[in-house]
Design a protein around this motif. Sequence first.
Motif: not given
Length: 423
Positions: A227, A230, A233-234, A341, A345, A358, A361
């Motif tokens: 997680f 990337r 992503l964050w 999104w 992913l 996920s 997330d």
Amino acid sequence: MTGLTDAQTRNADVSRGLAAMQDRNFRWFFLARAITMIAGSMSSIALAFAVLEIDNDARSLSFVLAAFTISNIVFVLFGGVVADRLPRALIIQSCYVIDILTIGSIAALLFTGTATIPALVVLSVFNGASTAFVMPAMQGIIPQLTTPEHLQQANAMLSFVRSAVTIGGPVVAGILVATAGPAWAMVVQAIGWLIAIPILALVKLPPPAHRGGTTMFHDLRIGWQEFWSRSWLWTVVLAFMIMNAIHVGAWGVVGPYIAKNNDLLGIAGWGWVVSAEGVGVLLMTLLLLWFPLRRPLRFGMIGMAAFAIPLTVLGAHPAVVLLAIAAFIAGAGVEIFNTGWNLALMENVPGEKLSRVSSYDMLGSFVVMPIGTLIYGWLITHAEPATVLITSGIIYAVVALATLFVPSVWRMGRPAGALTARG
């Protein structure tokens, strides 16, 4: 050599839009998921009226809803670990069994007149925990069901059903609850889950690549590393911590408050506005069946920024038609993000770690939502709603668009072979 006729061209376009249906596993999963989404679309209304039938107190309803949300937040990370270790279809089936038991128990308590608020709180905890295991499994299973070139269509088809039942489900639920009572709505939901279980058994997938051999906390740490490695992503998840808090507070709390107290909008007008948002989502899913999304995060975050428009209109001049148009635009933008999104992913995170990533997330996106609800409940008693909403709209747009300054968000494209939606 002759060209294609108009009829052949239309048939080819339809085939491209429904390309994911060529994959057997996706067909069975789509059928099971559609059934549960249709049956479950009435659950929130049924539960709300079930609680109010026992105790006509908003605080009692908040206790039951909070029990579900908190349980979901607590268990979602563990749900991600389990979904990467075990067959995802089996996890979903097992959780559906738990859901049938909890929903069936609520229905039985309502039928017998023995339901109490503490009992519903306990059952909501179990239901929230079950959902925490289903969500990461659902996210991780979709890339296993279809090919990379069909992935956008698969996500769009699922979104289409979800948005369609969001529009029609509450209407059906309201009629059923009003005529037969909330217990029967619970029965319908349980039946939907019961039908879906054997259908999911027809989904045949290879065993998971990760079969354990490590501790759960080790797997959580690996998921966190994936997680945090990337930046796109964050960054987006951090943005959504703020955006979701604004959404549930400004739109979910202040919106109904204005509808009830401002004749320019009214309760009936608010219903039209919410429906217009759903129509925007629905129509955008249809477009995304055929038109490839080449920059999923760039266009997705621009689409999310559009939600600032109805927030601002709600504060400045909440006329029904104007606000409905703004909500329609925002709904379309939200769907661009949702599909983008999911693609980001599923196309950039290894499948054996996708459920864990996920779950982080989901945790980051959901954890502040209860806080947002409480904050906005306090704000509208201490400030003018118009000021609160217009300020919220500005903050929402700034946060959404600020993510575009992160290179990995702006530049992210699609892998080779994925952009074939137009043939």
